[in-house]
Write an enzyme that holds these catalytic residues in place. Structure first.
Site, short mmCIF file in Angstrom:
data_model
loop_
_atom_site.label_atom_id
_atom_site.label_comp_id
_atom_site.label_asym_id
_atom_site.label_seq_id
_atom_site.Cartn_x
_atom_site.Cartn_y
_atom_site.Cartn_z
N CYS A 140 13.73 -9.44 2.68
CA CYS A 140 12.86 -9.75 4.05
C CYS A 140 11.86 -8.47 4.11
O CYS A 140 10.79 -8.65 4.89
CB CYS A 140 13.49 -9.68 5.30
SG CYS A 140 14.82 -11.08 5.26
N HIS A 278 9.93 -8.23 12.01
CA HIS A 278 10.68 -9.39 11.32
C HIS A 278 11.29 -10.16 12.32
O HIS A 278 11.80 -9.67 13.45
CB HIS A 278 11.73 -8.37 10.37
CG HIS A 278 12.34 -9.43 9.47
ND1 HIS A 278 11.75 -10.45 8.84
CD2 HIS A 278 13.60 -9.66 9.38
CE1 HIS A 278 12.44 -11.36 8.19
NE2 HIS A 278 13.91 -10.87 8.47
N ASN A 308 13.02 -17.64 10.08
CA ASN A 308 12.97 -16.40 9.27
C ASN A 308 12.43 -16.70 7.87
O ASN A 308 13.04 -17.53 7.17
CB ASN A 308 14.48 -15.74 9.12
CG ASN A 308 14.56 -14.62 8.24
OD1 ASN A 308 13.29 -14.08 7.65
ND2 ASN A 308 15.97 -13.90 8.15
O1 UT7 Z 1 16.66 -11.63 7.50
C1 UT7 Z 1 17.83 -11.39 7.20
C2 UT7 Z 1 18.48 -10.85 7.97
N1 UT7 Z 1 19.24 -11.94 8.82
C3 UT7 Z 1 19.68 -11.67 9.95
O2 UT7 Z 1 19.59 -10.82 10.65
C4 UT7 Z 1 20.84 -12.89 10.69
C5 UT7 Z 1 21.61 -11.88 11.56
N2 UT7 Z 1 22.64 -12.69 12.19
C6 UT7 Z 1 22.27 -13.76 13.04
O3 UT7 Z 1 21.24 -13.79 13.56
C7 UT7 Z 1 23.49 -14.33 13.77
O4 UT7 Z 1 24.61 -13.82 13.35
C8 UT7 Z 1 23.64 -15.85 13.66
C9 UT7 Z 1 22.36 -16.77 14.22
C10 UT7 Z 1 23.60 -16.09 12.21
C11 UT7 Z 1 24.94 -16.44 14.04
O5 UT7 Z 1 24.84 -16.30 15.61
P1 UT7 Z 1 26.35 -15.52 15.96
O6 UT7 Z 1 26.19 -15.75 17.48
O7 UT7 Z 1 26.67 -14.28 15.35
O8 UT7 Z 1 27.42 -16.85 15.92
P2 UT7 Z 1 28.97 -16.88 15.05
O9 UT7 Z 1 28.28 -16.49 13.39
O10 UT7 Z 1 29.55 -15.86 15.85
O11 UT7 Z 1 29.24 -18.24 15.39
C12 UT7 Z 1 29.81 -18.84 16.58
C13 UT7 Z 1 30.35 -20.23 16.55
C14 UT7 Z 1 31.31 -20.25 15.13
O12 UT7 Z 1 32.16 -21.35 15.94
P3 UT7 Z 1 33.37 -20.82 16.40
O13 UT7 Z 1 34.04 -20.25 15.13
O14 UT7 Z 1 33.39 -20.06 17.30
O15 UT7 Z 1 34.13 -22.26 16.92
C15 UT7 Z 1 30.34 -20.91 14.10
O16 UT7 Z 1 31.05 -21.83 13.25
O17 UT7 Z 1 29.09 -20.90 16.23
C16 UT7 Z 1 29.38 -21.85 15.08
N3 UT7 Z 1 28.12 -21.99 14.40
C17 UT7 Z 1 27.53 -23.05 14.73
N4 UT7 Z 1 27.39 -24.01 15.57
C18 UT7 Z 1 26.34 -24.89 15.41
C19 UT7 Z 1 27.59 -21.16 13.43
N5 UT7 Z 1 26.50 -21.86 13.01
C20 UT7 Z 1 26.29 -22.95 13.80
C21 UT7 Z 1 25.28 -23.88 13.77
N6 UT7 Z 1 25.19 -24.88 14.81
N7 UT7 Z 1 24.08 -23.79 13.26
#
Ligand code: UT7
Length: 412
Positions: A140, A278, A308
């Protein structure tokens, strides 16, 4: 007397004579690298959150509240085609002929091919026959690392006119059935022309870094020589993505890099006119900007419309800031970024007087005859075959044991 390796005769080097001549007229002036042209090329097909929820267990409410994203683009053409259009538009904006280019830097982690490099593909399409052509891949942050590379070559006098491209074509290797990554990324491209200038404008400074201890948190398996000739099909891809760890590192890394570059350049937060960050997640941007002591109304946001786009994110946001009149003559810009590796950086840029293009071009992409959802469904169908061929093997826990080189990579 300098010692060489075995088999090499040692040579006597005469002591250097002190340089008595004065530098030629003007040579003592510091050469700066200023952005004089800019252009973007966004593929027209728009993939909405509603489109994603037709085949993924996700919904608009989750995606918007967790990421700020509402839609992203899916390209119907190879990345080099997008890069050529964006670069041609940037050249027209700068009023520069492609034949006058000395350097093309292609920032990307999604090259159409590994060999030959992608910058050469842009060179031949633009007719920039005198230009050197190099690819930079820091994921990125590739556009900004590329900007540093080109600016350093301009400042050293090696080149005078460069085009720096940030381009990404992520859709063909996305895990479209993994909701943890599929909702986050989009395709796109933008480019800038960088030219030598005697004015105190352009790239003022940067902080470059890398949290390599966490490099395993973002890996695309199946791309690269590690996978060649091992019974796996090169190009069948699976993602490792530890979102929460990347999130924490991104907030820390972009925040630290922004603070460091401001300190190095003697700039206070209140001196910054616009932040062009970014855009991996709106919540990351809000945290970084807060840490930097800046208000959100000084931030250029595109995350809601494009998601992104990896290396394309910062230059597209910069071009749109110019198009929307958010970059005033003489403005001071802060550009922090973060990506796989985990690479990080922040750049400070002093804009010049001109904030409007000198010219335009009618170059464009061929029309897209499919919807974004149709394009994605085509890729999913291809990937379904890939899953049968290599998918299980790619993600098998024993993979590291089976593949010697991968074992080293996986645990590095
Ligand atoms: O450019 C490269 C750099 N990339 C980044 O900087 C990305 C950095 N990370 C993030 O932006 C965030 O961590 C994410 C957007 C990827 C995820 O957000 P989060 O608030 O950290 O969610 P999480 O991974 O803790 O997931 C929370 C819940 C989970 O369910 P449970 O286990 O609580 O039941 C996931 O399974 O949300 C669920 N989940 C979704 N639900 C609906 C994960 N993805 C999705 C989805 N739709 N797309």
């Amino acid at each position: 007397r300098a010692a060489c390796g075995a088999g090499c005769n040692s040579v006597t080097i005469a002591p250097r004579r002190r340089q008595k001549r004065l530098p030629p007229e003007g040579r003592h002036t510091m050469i700066n690298a200023a952005i004089t042209g800019w252009g973007k090329c966004m593929p027209p097909a728009v993939l909405s959150n509603a489109d994603l929820s037709t085949f993924l267990d996700t919904d608009d409410e989750w995606i918007v509240s967790r990421t700020g994203m509402r839609e992203r683009r899916v390209s119907h053409v190879p990345a080099i085609e997008m890069a050529t259009v964006a670069a041609a538009r940037a050249l027209a904006c700068a009023g520069l002929d492609a034949a006058d280019l000395d350097l093309i830097v292609y920032g990307s982690c999604s090259n159409d091919e590994q060999v030959p490099n992608s910058a050469s593909g842009v060179q031949v399409r633009l007719g920039a026959r005198h230009a050197a052509a190099m690819d930079v891949n820091t994921a990125c942050t590739s556009f900004l690392y590329g900007l540093s590379s080109a600016a350093a070559m301009i400042k050293s006098g090696a080149v005078r006119n460069a085009v720096v491209i940030g381009v990404e074509l992520i859709s063909p290797y996305m895990d479209w059935d993994n909701r943890g990554v599929a909702v986050l990324f989009g395709d796109g491209c933008a480019a800038v022309v960088l030219q030598a200038s005697d004015e105190p404008i352009g790239l003022l400074g940067e902080k470059l870094g890398c949290y390599a201890d966490a490099r395993q948190t973002l890996r695309v398996r199946g791309m690269g020589c590690t996978y060649a000739n091992r019974g796996l099909t090169l190009g069948d891809t699976q993602w490792d993505f530890d979102g929460q760890e990347i999130f924490k590192r991104a907030v820390h890394g972009m925040g630290e890099a922004a603070a460091e570059v401001m300190r190095k350049c003697g700039v206070a937060p209140e001196d910054i006119d616009l932040v062009v960050p970014h855009q991996a997640n709106l919540r990351i941007i809000e945290s970084v900007v807060k840490r930097a002591g800046l208000p959100m109304n000084k931030v250029m946001l595109t995350v809601q419309r494009y998601g992104n786009m990896s290396a394309a994110t910062v230059p597209v946001a910069l071009v749109e800031a110019l198009e929307e009149g958010r970059v005033a003559p003489g403005a001071l810009l802060l550009m922090p970024a973060f990506g796989a590796g985990l690479t990080l950086c922040a750049h400070l840029l002093r804009w010049g007087d001109r904030v409007t293009p000198l010219g335009t071009t009618d170059i464009d992409l061929p029309p897209c005859t499919k919807s974004a959802l149709e394009l994605v469904q085509d890729i999913r169908a291809i990937k379904a075959g890939a899953a049968q061929r290599s998918g299980g093997a790619l993600m098998a826990p024993k993979l590291a044991e089976t593949l010697g080189t991968l074992a080293a990579v996986s645990h590095a």
